[in-house]
Design a protein around this motif. Structure first.
Motif, PDB file in Angstrom:
ATOM      1  N   LYS A 171      15.472 -32.579  -8.062  1.00  0.00           N
ATOM      2  CA  LYS A 171      16.128 -31.339  -7.673  1.00  0.00           C
ATOM      3  C   LYS A 171      17.442 -31.629  -6.964  1.00  0.00           C
ATOM      4  CE  LYS A 171      11.684 -29.254  -7.031  1.00  0.00           C
ATOM      5  NZ  LYS A 171      11.027 -30.504  -6.615  1.00  0.00           N
ATOM      6  N   ILE A 172      18.386 -30.695  -7.156  1.00  0.00           N
ATOM      7  CA  ILE A 172      19.747 -30.949  -6.694  1.00  0.00           C
ATOM      8  C   ILE A 172      19.786 -31.123  -5.172  1.00  0.00           C
ATOM      9  CG2 ILE A 172      20.496 -28.545  -6.412  1.00  0.00           C
ATOM     10  CD1 ILE A 172      22.556 -31.143  -8.258  1.00  0.00           C
ATOM     11  N   LEU A 173      18.969 -30.341  -4.477  1.00  0.00           N
ATOM     12  CA  LEU A 173      18.964 -30.443  -3.014  1.00  0.00           C
ATOM     13  C   LEU A 173      18.498 -31.829  -2.583  1.00  0.00           C
ATOM     14  CD1 LEU A 173      19.514 -28.618  -0.538  1.00  0.00           C
ATOM     15  CD2 LEU A 173      17.044 -28.354  -0.372  1.00  0.00           C
ATOM     16  N   ASN A 174      17.479 -32.327  -3.270  1.00  0.00           N
ATOM     17  CA  ASN A 174      16.991 -33.674  -2.971  1.00  0.00           C
ATOM     18  C   ASN A 174      18.067 -34.719  -3.226  1.00  0.00           C
ATOM     19  OD1 ASN A 174      14.446 -32.871  -2.187  1.00  0.00           O
ATOM     20  ND2 ASN A 174      13.617 -32.949  -4.270  1.00  0.00           N
ATOM     21  N   ILE A 175      18.827 -34.502  -4.305  1.00  0.00           N
ATOM     22  CA  ILE A 175      19.881 -35.466  -4.630  1.00  0.00           C
ATOM     23  C   ILE A 175      20.950 -35.439  -3.544  1.00  0.00           C
ATOM     24  CG2 ILE A 175      21.527 -36.224  -6.370  1.00  0.00           C
ATOM     25  CD1 ILE A 175      19.989 -34.728  -8.433  1.00  0.00           C
ATOM     26  N   ILE A 176      21.283 -34.218  -3.096  1.00  0.00           N
ATOM     27  CA  ILE A 176      22.311 -34.114  -2.060  1.00  0.00           C
ATOM     28  C   ILE A 176      21.841 -34.803  -0.783  1.00  0.00           C
ATOM     29  CG2 ILE A 176      23.578 -32.484  -0.609  1.00  0.00           C
ATOM     30  CD1 ILE A 176      23.564 -30.560  -3.002  1.00  0.00           C
ATOM     31  N   LEU A 177      20.591 -34.557  -0.423  1.00  0.00           N
ATOM     32  CA  LEU A 177      20.043 -35.215   0.766  1.00  0.00           C
ATOM     33  C   LEU A 177      20.091 -36.730   0.611  1.00  0.00           C
ATOM     34  CD1 LEU A 177      16.946 -33.028   1.719  1.00  0.00           C
ATOM     35  CD2 LEU A 177      19.102 -33.306   2.945  1.00  0.00           C
ATOM     36  N   ALA A 178      19.687 -37.190  -0.570  1.00  0.00           N
ATOM     37  CA  ALA A 178      19.690 -38.632  -0.825  1.00  0.00           C
ATOM     38  C   ALA A 178      21.109 -39.181  -0.735  1.00  0.00           C
ATOM     39  CB  ALA A 178      19.091 -38.926  -2.198  1.00  0.00           C
ATOM     40  N   ALA A 179      22.076 -38.398  -1.227  1.00  0.00           N
ATOM     41  CA  ALA A 179      23.477 -38.833  -1.180  1.00  0.00           C
ATOM     42  C   ALA A 179      23.929 -38.994   0.264  1.00  0.00           C
ATOM     43  CB  ALA A 179      24.365 -37.828  -1.908  1.00  0.00           C
ATOM     44  N   PHE A 180      23.582 -38.006   1.101  1.00  0.00           N
ATOM     45  CA  PHE A 180      23.957 -38.085   2.513  1.00  0.00           C
ATOM     46  C   PHE A 180      23.359 -39.333   3.153  1.00  0.00           C
ATOM     47  CE2 PHE A 180      25.446 -33.692   2.505  1.00  0.00           C
ATOM     48  CZ  PHE A 180      26.497 -33.806   3.383  1.00  0.00           C
ATOM     49  N   ARG A 181      22.100 -39.599   2.808  1.00  0.00           N
ATOM     50  CA  ARG A 181      21.451 -40.764   3.413  1.00  0.00           C
ATOM     51  C   ARG A 181      22.086 -42.056   2.949  1.00  0.00           C
ATOM     52  NH1 ARG A 181      15.138 -40.478   3.200  1.00  0.00           N
ATOM     53  NH2 ARG A 181      15.591 -42.602   3.821  1.00  0.00           N
ATOM     54  N   ALA A 182      22.419 -42.098   1.665  1.00  0.00           N
ATOM     55  CA  ALA A 182      23.054 -43.308   1.139  1.00  0.00           C
ATOM     56  C   ALA A 182      24.389 -43.538   1.841  1.00  0.00           C
ATOM     57  CB  ALA A 182      23.254 -43.183  -0.368  1.00  0.00           C
ATOM     58  N   LEU A 183      25.131 -42.453   2.086  1.00  0.00           N
ATOM     59  CA  LEU A 183      26.437 -42.590   2.719  1.00  0.00           C
ATOM     60  C   LEU A 183      26.294 -42.946   4.191  1.00  0.00           C
ATOM     61  CD1 LEU A 183      28.247 -39.602   1.005  1.00  0.00           C
ATOM     62  CD2 LEU A 183      28.470 -42.028   0.510  1.00  0.00           C
ATOM     63  N   GLN A 184      25.206 -42.444   4.787  1.00  0.00           N
ATOM     64  CA  GLN A 184      24.949 -42.728   6.195  1.00  0.00           C
ATOM     65  C   GLN A 184      24.695 -44.212   6.421  1.00  0.00           C
ATOM     66  OE1 GLN A 184      21.694 -40.441   7.548  1.00  0.00           O
ATOM     67  NE2 GLN A 184      22.871 -39.371   9.094  1.00  0.00           N
ATOM     68  N   ARG A 185      24.097 -44.847   5.413  1.00  0.00           N
ATOM     69  CA  ARG A 185      23.759 -46.260   5.571  1.00  0.00           C
ATOM     70  C   ARG A 185      25.002 -47.096   5.768  1.00  0.00           C
ATOM     71  NH1 ARG A 185      19.549 -45.999   0.915  1.00  0.00           N
ATOM     72  NH2 ARG A 185      18.060 -44.820   2.131  1.00  0.00           N
ATOM     73  N   ASN A 186      26.115 -46.644   5.204  1.00  0.00           N
ATOM     74  CA  ASN A 186      27.378 -47.379   5.350  1.00  0.00           C
ATOM     75  C   ASN A 186      28.384 -46.463   6.027  1.00  0.00           C
ATOM     76  OD1 ASN A 186      27.431 -50.103   4.330  1.00  0.00           O
ATOM     77  ND2 ASN A 186      26.774 -49.190   2.381  1.00  0.00           N
ATOM     78  N   LYS A 187      28.104 -46.133   7.290  1.00  0.00           N
ATOM     79  CA  LYS A 187      28.910 -45.102   7.963  1.00  0.00           C
ATOM     80  C   LYS A 187      30.382 -45.434   7.955  1.00  0.00           C
ATOM     81  CE  LYS A 187      25.585 -43.133  11.188  1.00  0.00           C
ATOM     82  NZ  LYS A 187      24.568 -44.208  11.106  1.00  0.00           N
ATOM     83  N   MET A 188      30.686 -46.669   8.380  1.00  0.00           N
ATOM     84  CA  MET A 188      32.087 -47.067   8.520  1.00  0.00           C
ATOM     85  C   MET A 188      32.787 -47.000   7.165  1.00  0.00           C
ATOM     86  SD  MET A 188      34.068 -47.825  10.850  1.00  0.00           S
ATOM     87  CE  MET A 188      35.707 -48.461  11.095  1.00  0.00           C
ATOM     88  N   ARG A 189      32.113 -47.532   6.157  1.00  0.00           N
ATOM     89  CA  ARG A 189      32.721 -47.555   4.841  1.00  0.00           C
ATOM     90  C   ARG A 189      32.929 -46.132   4.315  1.00  0.00           C
ATOM     91  NH1 ARG A 189      29.485 -49.657  -0.293  1.00  0.00           N
ATOM     92  NH2 ARG A 189      29.619 -51.724   0.609  1.00  0.00           N
ATOM     93  N   SER A 190      31.914 -45.290   4.513  1.00  0.00           N
ATOM     94  CA  SER A 190      32.038 -43.907   4.046  1.00  0.00           C
ATOM     95  C   SER A 190      33.203 -43.221   4.745  1.00  0.00           C
ATOM     96  CB  SER A 190      30.757 -43.128   4.324  1.00  0.00           C
ATOM     97  OG  SER A 190      29.669 -43.771   3.732  1.00  0.00           O
ATOM     98  N   PHE A 191      33.324 -43.489   6.051  1.00  0.00           N
ATOM     99  CA  PHE A 191      34.398 -42.843   6.802  1.00  0.00           C
ATOM    100  C   PHE A 191      35.762 -43.298   6.294  1.00  0.00           C
ATOM    101  CE2 PHE A 191      37.473 -43.118  10.287  1.00  0.00           C
ATOM    102  CZ  PHE A 191      37.647 -41.757  10.514  1.00  0.00           C
ATOM    103  N   LEU A 192      35.901 -44.596   6.109  1.00  0.00           N
ATOM    104  CA  LEU A 192      37.195 -45.117   5.642  1.00  0.00           C
ATOM    105  C   LEU A 192      37.543 -44.569   4.261  1.00  0.00           C
ATOM    106  CD1 LEU A 192      37.056 -48.811   6.893  1.00  0.00           C
ATOM    107  CD2 LEU A 192      38.444 -46.927   7.762  1.00  0.00           C
ATOM    108  N   THR A 193      36.501 -44.428   3.438  1.00  0.00           N
ATOM    109  CA  THR A 193      36.750 -43.871   2.102  1.00  0.00           C
ATOM    110  C   THR A 193      37.219 -42.432   2.216  1.00  0.00           C
ATOM    111  OG1 THR A 193      34.924 -45.225   1.372  1.00  0.00           O
ATOM    112  CG2 THR A 193      35.739 -43.596  -0.172  1.00  0.00           C
TER     113      THR A 193
END
Ligand SMILES: Nc1ncnc2c1ncn2[C@@H]1O[C@H](COP(=O)(O)OP(=O)(O)O)[C@@H](O)[C@H]1O
Ligand SMILES: [Mg+2]
Lengths: 405, 280
Positions: free
Chosen positions: A2-24
Motif C-alpha cells: 500500500k502506498i502509505l506503507n511505501i511512504i512510511l518505508a521511504a521516510f525510514r530509509a531516508l532517516q537512516r542516512n539523515k546527513m546524506r538525505s539532508f545534503l541531497t
C-alpha cells in the motif's frame, strides 16, 4: 504494497542516512528557494514599473521631436528643432480627441534661497500639466495662463526642493534664485514619492515653459509636448489626429517619415513591463539551474542508494516484490526528498524575499503562482531524476541482486 | 493475463489433491499429487567466453509433504538448482512445473507472485534486512500481498511463535544469535503459508546444537504438511530428512528414500547445551 506503507518505508530509509538525505535535499532547497526569491523580486519590479507608469497620469501621450525611423532610435532628440509652441497650440485647437496640452522644456540648475542652495531639474510646462499628470499643489497655487503668456518668473516647488530650501518656513510667496534669475514661489506640489528606479519625483521645480525658454535654457523650441486624450478609448484617435496635424504643419511629403515621435502611455507601460518580465524570467531561469543541479544530486544519491541496497532489493524480490513495487519504493524516496526539499525551499525563499524586501526597500511578491510553480517543479525533478535509478533497481534480477556483494 | 490468488493455493494438508485448477497451468492435470515436476533441467552460466554447465539435465519429481535433503560436493549445482526451484533464476533449458503451474511461461510479475504465495526461501546467510526488527522482517512478504496491516502483524507474530521467537519480535538482526536469525528467516518463509519451503544450507553458519534445533522446526513444519527441500553437505543434517538426493557435476547421482529419519526433538536431548545463547 500500500502506498502509505511505501511512504512510511521511504521516510525510514531516508532517516537512516539523515546527513546524506539532508545534503541531497539541500540542492533542492537552494534551488526552490532561489526560484521563489527571484520570482518575488522580479514580480516586485514589475509592480513598481506599473506603479510608475500609472503615476505618469492617465491617457497620456508624449510627443518628442525627431523621428524614430533611423535605426529605431530618435537621433539627436535633444537638439531637434521640429516642435514649436505653435504646434502645441494647434494640437489644442485642432485635435478634438485631445483634452489637455502642455508644452515642455527643461533646464538644470543651481537654486538658491537665502543661504541654502540645491541643484535640481527645472521643468518648463504649461498650466495643463497638473491635469495631465494628475498632480496638484498642496500649498499656494499653480501658475496661471497669464504667467505663461507673460513668461513671468514664478515657479512651483516639488516637496523635496521645498523641504531643503525652506526647512523651517513657508516657501509660498518667497523669492528664490534659479541660475541667478529671481523667481517667486507660487506653490508647493503634493508629494509623489520615489519611482521604481528609486528616483525622487519630488526633486523638481515647475515653471512656465516660456520663462524657462527665455530665461534659463535659451532654446526656443520644445523638448516635448505632453498631451492627454479625452478618454482611454480615444488615445489612438488622438495619436492619429496629432500625427496628421503635425505632418501637415511640418509639410512632410507622403513618402517621408515623421519628424516627431509619439509615445503613448501603454507603449511605455508595455515596454517597461516587458523589460521587467524579461528580468523576472532571466532571474528565475538562473535560479532553476540550481534546481536542476539539485535534481542531479538526487539522481546521484539514488543511484548510490540502489547500488548500496542491491541485496535489500534482492531480499525483497525473493519474498515476492515485483519490479513495480521496487520502482515505486525508490521513486517515492526520490519524491519525498524533492518534495520535502521543495517545501523547505519555499519557506526559506519566502523568508529570503522578505529580508531582501526590507533591506533593499524593493517590493517583493510571493504569489500562489510561484509557489505552485516551485512545488510542481520539485515534483517533476523528483520524478524525472528518481526514475532512472528506480527503474535500474526494478529491473534487477532477483538472484543477481541477492548475490551482490 | 492469468493470475494466481491465495484461494488457489492448496492448504498445507498432506496428500490432498488441489481442489481448484490453477489459472496459470493450462493443460496440466488437476488430480495430481506432484508438487514439483522437473524434466531435463539445464543451467549454463556464461563467464565471458567460457560456458559453465552448472546443471546438465536434472529430472525429478517431488510430492506434497515430502522432506528432501539435497547433498553433493561443493560446485555440484545444488544452489543453482534451488534458485531455479525458488523462481529466483531461470533454467537454460528444461521444464519446471510447480503446483501445476508451468513456471517457464511466467512473466517477471507472475514469478514474483509465485515467490510470494507458494515459496518460502531460507538462505545460508539468513538474508534478513538489517536495521529492521525481527517482526518487520517476517512481515516483509505480506507487504507484497493484499493483507491488512492488522492481519499482517498477527500472522507475523504467529509465525515468530512457531519458531519460538515470540520474545524477540522487536529485536534487530544484530541483536540476535545466528540460530535466532535463521529462525526469523524461517518465520519469514512461513508467514504467507507457502506450499514449499526451500532451504539452501540453512545450518551452514550454525553450530551443531543450533543446527539440530533448526531441523526440529523443519520437521515440525513437515509434520504439518509443508513440503521441505533443503540443501546440506552434512550427512548428520540430511539424516533428519525423508529422502536423500545426491548431486554430482550438475546431475543427480542418487535418489533414495531415507527409511528411518532421525527425530530432531529427541536428538536435541542427547546434545548438552554448550552455550546458553538460544535460551538467554
Ligand atoms: N553466477 C554464476 N556465474 C557463473 N558460474 C556460476 C554462478 N553460480 C554458480 N556458478 C558455477 O556453477 C557451478 C555450480 O554452482 P552452485 O550451484 O553454487 O554449486 P553448489 O551450491 O552445489 O556448491 C559451480 O561451478 C559454480 O562455479
Ligand atoms: Mg551452494
Amino acid at each position: 504494497m500500500k502506498i502509505l506503507n511505501i511512504i512510511l518505508a521511504a521516510f525510514r530509509a531516508l532517516q537512516r542516512n539523515k546527513m546524506r538525505s539532508f545534503l541531497t535535499m539541500l540542492g533542492i532547497i537552494i534551488g526552490v528557494g532561489a526560484v521563489i526569491t527571484m520570482l518575488a523580486i522580479g514580480q516586485g519590479a514589475e509592480y513598481s514599473v506599473k506603479q510608475q507608469i500609472a503615476s505618469l497620469g492617465t491617457n497620456v501621450l508624449i510627443i518628442f521631436p525627431g523621428s524614430q525611423q533611423q535605426g529605431g532610435i530618435r537621433v539627436g532628440a535633444g537638439s531637434m528643432t521640429t516642435l514649436t509652441e505653435e504646434d502645441a497650440q494647434a494640437i489644442r485647437t485642432d485635435c478634438p480627441a485631445v483634452a489637455y496640452v502642455s508644452p515642455g522644456t527643461f533646464a538644470g540648475g543651481q537654486v538658491i534661497a537665502g543661504n541654502l542652495n540645491w541643484a535640481t531639474l527645472i521643468q518648463g510646462v504649461g498650466v495643463d500639466y497638473t491635469q495631465i499628470r494628475d498632480w496638484d499643489v498642496q500649498y499656494g497655487s499653480f501658475f496661471t495662463d497669464q504667467d505663461v503668456k507673460g513668461a513671468t518668473k514664478v515657479c512651483v516647488l516639488g516637496k523635496t526642493v521645498a523641504d531643503n530650501l525652506f526647512p523651517d518656513s513657508d516657501p509660498v510667496g518667497q523669492n528664490i534664485r534659479i541660475r541667478n534669475v529671481p523667481f517667486k514661489v507660487a506653490g508647493v506640489l503634493t508629494k509623489k514619492g520615489q519611482n521604481a528606479m528609486g528616483q525622487d519625483q519630488d526633486d523638481i521645480i515647475l515653471a512656465p515653459y516660456t520663462t524657462v525658454q527665455r530665461r534659463l535654457s535659451h532654446f526656443p523650441y520644445l523638448r516635448q509636448i505632453l498631451v492627454s486624450a479625452t478618454s482611454s478609448k480615444s488615445i489612438e484617435t488622438a495619436q492619429k489626429q496629432i500625427t496628421d496635424l503635425l505632418r501637415m504643419r511640418h509639410k512632410i511629403a507622403r513618402y517621408e517619415g515623421d519628424d516627431f515621435t509619439i509615445r503613448n502611455q501603454s507603449d511605455l507601460a508595455n515596454a517597461a513591463t516587458a523589460t521587467s518580465q524579461i528580468l523576472t524570467i532571466l532571474l528565475a531561469s538562473i535560479a532553476s539551474v540550481s534546481l536542476l543541479v539539485g535534481g542531479i544530486g538526487i539522481m546521484n544519491i539514488m543511484l548510490v542508494s540502489v547500488t548500496e541496497r542491491t541485496r535489500e532489493i534482492g531480499i525483497r524480490m525473493s519474498v515476492g516484490a515485483r519490479g513495480r513495487d521496487i520502482l515505486t519504493q525508490f521513486l517515492i524516496e526520490a519524491l519525498v526528498l524533492s518534495l520535502l526539499g521543495g517545501i523547505i525551499g519555499i519557506i526559506l525563499g519566502a523568508a529570503g524575499s522578505k529580508v531582501i524586501s526590507s533591506f533593499a526597500k524593493w517590493p517583493t511578491f510571493i504569489t500562489a503562482f510561484s509557489i505552485l510553480l516551485s512545488f510542481g517543479f520539485s515534483i517533476l525533478v523528483g520524478l524525472f531524476f528518481g526514475f532512472y535509478p528506480a527503474r535500474k533497481a526494478a529491473l534487477l534480477n532477483p538472484i543477481d541482486a541477492l548475490r551482490y556483494e | 493475463m492469468n493470475t494466481i490468488n491465495s484461494s488457489q493455493i492448496p492448504a498445507g494438508k498432506n496428500n490432498e489433491p488441489p481442489v481448484i485448477k490453477s489459472g496459470l497451468q493450462g493443460e496440466y492435470s488437476i488430480h495430481n499429487n506432484k508438487l514439483i515436476e522437473i524434466e531435463k533441467l539445464t543451467r549454463t552460466y556464461l563467464l565471458g567466453e567460457v560456458e559453465v554447465h552448472a546443471l546438465r539435465g536434472v529430472s525429478i519429481e517431488v510430492s506434497k509433504g515430502e522432506f528432501v535433503a539435497i547433498m553433493g560436493a561443493s560446485g555440484s549445482g545444488k544452489s543453482t538448482f534451488m534458485n531455479i526451484l525458488g523462481c529466483l533464476d531461470k533454467p537454460t533449458k528444461g521444464n519446471y512445473i510447480l503446483d501445476n503451474i508451468e513456471v517457464g511461461k511466467l512473466t517477471r510479475d507472475e514469478l514474483a507472485l509465485i515467490r510470494n504465495k507458494k515459496i518460502g526461501f531460507v538462505f545460508q546467510g539468513f538474508n534478513l534486512l538489517s536495521r529492521t526488527t525481527a517482526l518487520e522482517n517476517v512481515e516483509l512478504p505480506l507487504f507484497y500481498s493484499t493483507v491488512s496491516n492488522k492481519e499482517r502483524k498477527e500472522k507475523s507474530v504467529e509465525a515468530l511463535k512457531k519458531v519460538g521467537l515470540e520474545e524477540r519480535i522487536y529485536h534487530y538482526p544484530n541483536q540476535l544469535s545466528g540460530g535466532q536469525q535463521q529462525r526469523v528467516a524461517i518465520a519469514r518463509a512461513l508467514v504467507n503459508n507457502p506450499s514449499i519451503v526451500l532451504a539452501d544450507e540453512p545450518t551452514g553458519n550454525l553450530d551443531s546444537r543450533t543446527s539440530v534445533e533448526v531441523m526440529e522446526i523443519f520437521q515440525k513444519l513437515n509434520d504439518q504438511g509443508i513440503t521441505i527441500i533443503l540443501v546440506t553437505h552434512e550427512p548428520d543434517i540430511a539424516s533428519f530428512a525423508k529422502r536423500h538426493i545426491v548431486f554430482r557435476d550438475g546431475r543427480i547421482k542418487s535418489d533414495k528414500i531415507n527409511v528411518n529419519p532421525r527425530n530432531a526433538s529427541e536428538v536435541i536431548k542427547t546434545i548438552p547445551s554448550i552455550d546458553e545463547e538460544d535460551e538467554a
